[in-house]
Design a protein around this motif. Structure first.
Motif, PDB file in Angstrom:
ATOM      1  N   UNK A 185       0.809  -1.224   0.000  1.00 18.96           N
ATOM      2  CA  UNK A 185       0.000   0.000   0.000  1.00 18.96           C
ATOM      3  C   UNK A 185       0.844   1.278   0.000  1.00 18.96           C
ATOM      4  N   UNK A 186       1.965   1.280   0.734  1.00 15.64           N
ATOM      5  CA  UNK A 186       2.827   2.464   0.768  1.00 15.64           C
ATOM      6  C   UNK A 186       3.505   2.699  -0.580  1.00 15.64           C
ATOM      7  N   UNK A 187       3.943   1.628  -1.215  1.00 14.22           N
ATOM      8  CA  UNK A 187       4.559   1.767  -2.542  1.00 14.22           C
ATOM      9  C   UNK A 187       3.539   2.313  -3.534  1.00 14.22           C
ATOM     10  N   UNK A 188       2.302   1.832  -3.443  1.00 15.67           N
ATOM     11  CA  UNK A 188       1.252   2.311  -4.338  1.00 15.67           C
ATOM     12  C   UNK A 188       0.921   3.772  -4.053  1.00 15.67           C
ATOM     13  N   UNK A 189       0.902   4.133  -2.763  1.00 17.99           N
ATOM     14  CA  UNK A 189       0.617   5.515  -2.380  1.00 17.99           C
ATOM     15  C   UNK A 189       1.666   6.458  -2.977  1.00 17.99           C
ATOM     16  N   UNK A 190       2.932   6.035  -2.910  1.00 17.04           N
ATOM     17  CA  UNK A 190       4.000   6.840  -3.496  1.00 17.04           C
ATOM     18  C   UNK A 190       3.838   6.954  -5.004  1.00 17.04           C
ATOM     19  N   UNK A 191       3.595   5.828  -5.659  1.00 17.18           N
ATOM     20  CA  UNK A 191       3.467   5.835  -7.113  1.00 17.18           C
ATOM     21  C   UNK A 191       2.319   6.720  -7.583  1.00 17.18           C
ATOM     22  N   UNK A 192       1.248   6.760  -6.812  1.00 12.51           N
ATOM     23  CA  UNK A 192       0.111   7.600  -7.192  1.00 12.51           C
ATOM     24  C   UNK A 192       0.453   9.083  -7.159  1.00 12.51           C
ATOM     25  N   UNK A 193       1.500   9.444  -6.412  1.00  7.56           N
ATOM     26  CA  UNK A 193       1.934  10.849  -6.358  1.00  7.56           C
ATOM     27  C   UNK A 193       2.775  11.251  -7.570  1.00  7.56           C
ATOM     28  N   UNK A 194       3.206  10.265  -8.340  1.00  5.47           N
ATOM     29  CA  UNK A 194       4.165  10.563  -9.391  1.00  5.47           C
ATOM     30  C   UNK A 194       3.525  11.059 -10.685  1.00  5.47           C
ATOM     31  N   UNK A 195       2.256  10.741 -10.918  1.00  5.32           N
ATOM     32  CA  UNK A 195       1.609  11.192 -12.148  1.00  5.32           C
ATOM     33  C   UNK A 195       1.537  12.714 -12.240  1.00  5.32           C
ATOM     34  N   UNK A 196       1.146  13.423 -11.163  1.00  5.21           N
ATOM     35  CA  UNK A 196       1.149  14.888 -11.248  1.00  5.21           C
ATOM     36  C   UNK A 196       2.534  15.465 -11.561  1.00  5.21           C
ATOM     37  N   UNK A 197       3.590  14.807 -11.071  1.00  7.52           N
ATOM     38  CA  UNK A 197       4.947  15.275 -11.367  1.00  7.52           C
ATOM     39  C   UNK A 197       5.217  15.170 -12.861  1.00  7.52           C
ATOM     40  N   UNK A 198       4.867  14.024 -13.431  1.00 12.06           N
ATOM     41  CA  UNK A 198       5.042  13.815 -14.873  1.00 12.06           C
ATOM     42  C   UNK A 198       4.208  14.828 -15.650  1.00 12.06           C
ATOM     43  N   UNK A 199       2.965  15.052 -15.232  1.00 10.54           N
ATOM     44  CA  UNK A 199       2.063  15.954 -15.954  1.00 10.54           C
ATOM     45  C   UNK A 199       2.534  17.408 -15.876  1.00 10.54           C
ATOM     46  N   UNK A 200       3.023  17.842 -14.701  1.00 10.42           N
ATOM     47  CA  UNK A 200       3.458  19.233 -14.569  1.00 10.42           C
ATOM     48  C   UNK A 200       4.734  19.464 -15.370  1.00 10.42           C
ATOM     49  N   UNK A 201       5.591  18.447 -15.450  1.00 13.98           N
ATOM     50  CA  UNK A 201       6.802  18.587 -16.264  1.00 13.98           C
ATOM     51  C   UNK A 201       6.456  18.622 -17.749  1.00 13.98           C
ATOM     52  N   UNK A 202       5.447  17.881 -18.147  1.00  9.68           N
ATOM     53  CA  UNK A 202       5.001  17.941 -19.543  1.00  9.68           C
ATOM     54  C   UNK A 202       4.433  19.323 -19.867  1.00  9.68           C
TER      55      UNK A 202
END
Length: 215
Positions: A185-202
């Motif tokens: 669950x913690x690994x998934x919680x972290x991964x779910x935070x990464x999409x906004x990072x990718x989107x803001x960099x795009x």
């Protein structure tokens, strides 16, 4: 901040600070861009607000004079790739003391900090130094991107909480995380935070070079 305040090198007058910022903006290099990312986040703690406003106005005049500076700042904001590889694996340190550890500060928190700083400066806003408040202001200024900025706020809060909990658990800064100690669950919680990072960099990539109309 305390170390910098006690360093005579950074105890400058308003005029000297304006000249310093103008030099960093109009003659940028890697070291000067790094200093900008540190010192652009100043804010009034006590004293004369007009002095702070004077420096801020001078910064924007310099940016207008050398508008390509925002592109240098954009490149700096994109220097850390999104925290997941093409195969959706965590990007970890590949050498040094923290080899195979995940650097939550450099890989996840700083990309959001740098993005918020760049985007808020592109709107000539200088009186907000909090990453969360910057994204809130950006959501007001760009309603078409509100969902993205709101997701960046949520991710930033979760990442800060995660780092704090890791620090308390391991009695350290919480910056470097041994992924093997995380449950699913913690690994998934972290991964779910990464999409906004990718989107803001795009979003930043699409906007570069920043046109004068965005300033």
């Amino acid at each position: 901040a305390e170390m910098m305040a006690s360093n005579p090198k950074w105890c400058l007058s308003v005029t000297e600070w304006k000249e310093q910022f103008n030099n960093w903006i109009t003659h940028p290099n890697a070291d000067k861009i790094m200093l900008c990312t540190i010192f652009f986040d100043y804010h009034l703690v006590f004293g004369n607000k007009e002095l702070v406003d004077d420096i801020s106005e001078s910064i924007f005049k310099s940016i207008h004079k050398y508008e390509i500076f925002l592109n240098f700042l954009a490149l700096n904001a994109l220097k850390n790739p999104p925290p997941l590889s093409f195969f959706r694996q965590f990007l970890v340190e590949n050498s040094g003391e923290h080899k195979d550890f995940f650097d939550i500060k450099a890989r996840a928190l700083m990309p959001l900090v740098d993005a918020a700083r760049l985007l808020i400066l592109s709107h000539n806003v200088k009186n907000i130094s909090s990453t969360i408040y910057r994204f809130e202001k950006l959501a007001d200024l760009e309603p078409q991107n509100k969902d993205l900025y709101d997701s960046c706020i949520d991710a930033f809060k979760i990442l800060l909480r995660f780092r704090t909990n890791q620090g308390l658990k391991h009695n350290d800064s919480g910056r470097f995380i041994d992924l093997k100690t995380l449950n699913k669950p913690d690994r998934l919680k972290l991964k779910n935070c990464f999409k906004p990072i990718k989107d803001i960099q795009e979003l930043i990539s699409i906007r570069s070079p920043f046109p004068q109309s965005d300033l």
